[in-house]
Design an enzyme around this catalytic site. Sequence first.
Site, PDB file in Angstrom:
ATOM      1  N   LYS A  53      44.234  41.768  34.121  1.00  0.00           N
ATOM      2  CA  LYS A  53      43.448  42.684  33.315  1.00  0.00           C
ATOM      3  C   LYS A  53      44.353  43.275  32.234  1.00  0.00           C
ATOM      4  O   LYS A  53      45.520  43.589  32.493  1.00  0.00           O
ATOM      5  CB  LYS A  53      42.885  43.787  34.216  1.00  0.00           C
ATOM      6  CG  LYS A  53      41.941  44.766  33.537  1.00  0.00           C
ATOM      7  CD  LYS A  53      41.377  45.729  34.587  1.00  0.00           C
ATOM      8  CE  LYS A  53      40.410  46.735  33.985  1.00  0.00           C
ATOM      9  NZ  LYS A  53      39.812  47.603  35.011  1.00  0.00           N
TER      10      LYS A  53
ATOM     11  N   SER B 111      34.690  47.703  34.241  1.00  0.00           N
ATOM     12  CA  SER B 111      35.872  47.511  33.393  1.00  0.00           C
ATOM     13  C   SER B 111      36.651  46.239  33.685  1.00  0.00           C
ATOM     14  O   SER B 111      37.259  45.666  32.790  1.00  0.00           O
ATOM     15  CB  SER B 111      36.791  48.728  33.470  1.00  0.00           C
ATOM     16  OG  SER B 111      37.508  48.781  34.666  1.00  0.00           O
TER      17      SER B 111
ATOM     18  N   SER C 165      35.198  49.487  39.561  1.00  0.00           N
ATOM     19  CA  SER C 165      35.439  48.412  38.598  1.00  0.00           C
ATOM     20  C   SER C 165      36.162  47.183  39.126  1.00  0.00           C
ATOM     21  O   SER C 165      36.391  46.234  38.375  1.00  0.00           O
ATOM     22  CB  SER C 165      36.189  48.955  37.379  1.00  0.00           C
ATOM     23  OG  SER C 165      35.342  49.801  36.651  1.00  0.00           O
TER      24      SER C 165
END
Length: 467
Positions: free
Chosen positions: A83, A156, A180
């Site tokens: 991420k 997210s 998330s």
Amino acid sequence: MTGSSELHYLEMYELSLLIRSAKVSPVEVTEAQLARIEKLDGELHSYALVTPERALEQARNAEQELMRGECRSPLHGIPIALKDLFHTTGIPTSAGMRIHRDFIPQEDATVVARLHEAGCVMLGKLQMTEGAFAIHHPDLPTPNNPWNAAHWAGASSSGSGVAVAAGLCYAALGTDTGGSIRFPCAANGLTGLKPTWGRVSRHGCFELAASLDHVGPMARSARDVLFLLSTIAGHDPKDPTSLPSVCLEIPGIDDSFRGLRVGVDETWLSDGVDPVVQSALQCVLTIIRDGGGTLYRVRMPDAHAVSSNWEAHCGVQTAVAHSLTYPDRAKEYGQALSRLIDVGRALSGMDYQRILLDAQRFNGELEAVFGQVDLLLAPVQPFAAPTHEHLASLALDPEMNRRLIQFTAPFNVSGHPCLSLPCGFTEAGLPIGCQFIAGKSAEAILCRVGMALQKVTDWHKRRPQHL
């Protein structure tokens, strides 16, 4: 290899066996992953940045080490992705924000360094919402759910969920502040773990809300999640909030339900929960009972206050995290993140103290429940992944938005670990997710129940058909 057994859809454990037996090479696997990313990600938008040169260099190094008999870990030579909020030396790390698009860290996040030490191959950085809040920056693409592009891909860590589900990496790291990791795992048919707060270092990770942020793995199976967790967990002197190291003995974890005490609060499984999700949860309970686990009726503490308070709770901490750039550069922020920060900046100290007291109450009452049982079962959300139109309507209704996070955010507030995993599909073919919650530092029990469930079901092995 064909169908669901194709190379790009293998679990990390399966791929590790092939690599260590020299049936495939890290270079071969990495080249295949990069080719697949180039072919598919123009439509999926899961990657913020692909790093092919670095990935191939790492793959060649892994191959040479393995040929010399130097195996660093079960993850040696396996391509994964991150991420885009984990600092990566010499590689841009923007956290989904235009304001940080030119930021190039000079040091790896602790979790990134640990993955490097384990010999992983890093394919690139994955797309995420702005600042890890709810919505993508309006100037950046939104990842598309590979099961159905008309539906939400999660919050997210959506890029992480899409990439793993579409076979564009074998696993990913995500973060979870209100759901998330769990939301994109439920939406994309994956398994993901929000560890105990502090189990995994947050050093070198863009902050959304310090006391709510959790770093964790997203993969195709509970066994793969365990492999990743055992690599990244442990105390970090650079993160004073990190917990003491705990060794997770992977071969020693029993993959059965025998002896497990699973708590069931029927109101949590039914009130306001879509019938298709209710049915999936009941199926899971039947499998556990038939496999030797024991179901106990429990009463969950009232989570209405902590889920209602979550946005303000998060907003205060987000305002602190962004104090160097907001409000001075507010015009460069998207509307959703700006609103969150404004909520936090406007909250009084007395109101924030009331939020903290509600959080302490919930935490204490939940700890008491874990004096009776080992695990709790709950939905990830009251319905399968909503359409984008449905999601937009939720954002306009505070109570509907609270319902969306009512099963996830409370455990960010309390810091308890949660494992999200597939438990069925809707008639339209969309994945349904459930989650198990355990006492603090009980990640091994979560991985055990996940492995036991996935030993007798195939939900986690199903893949998007058109890819």
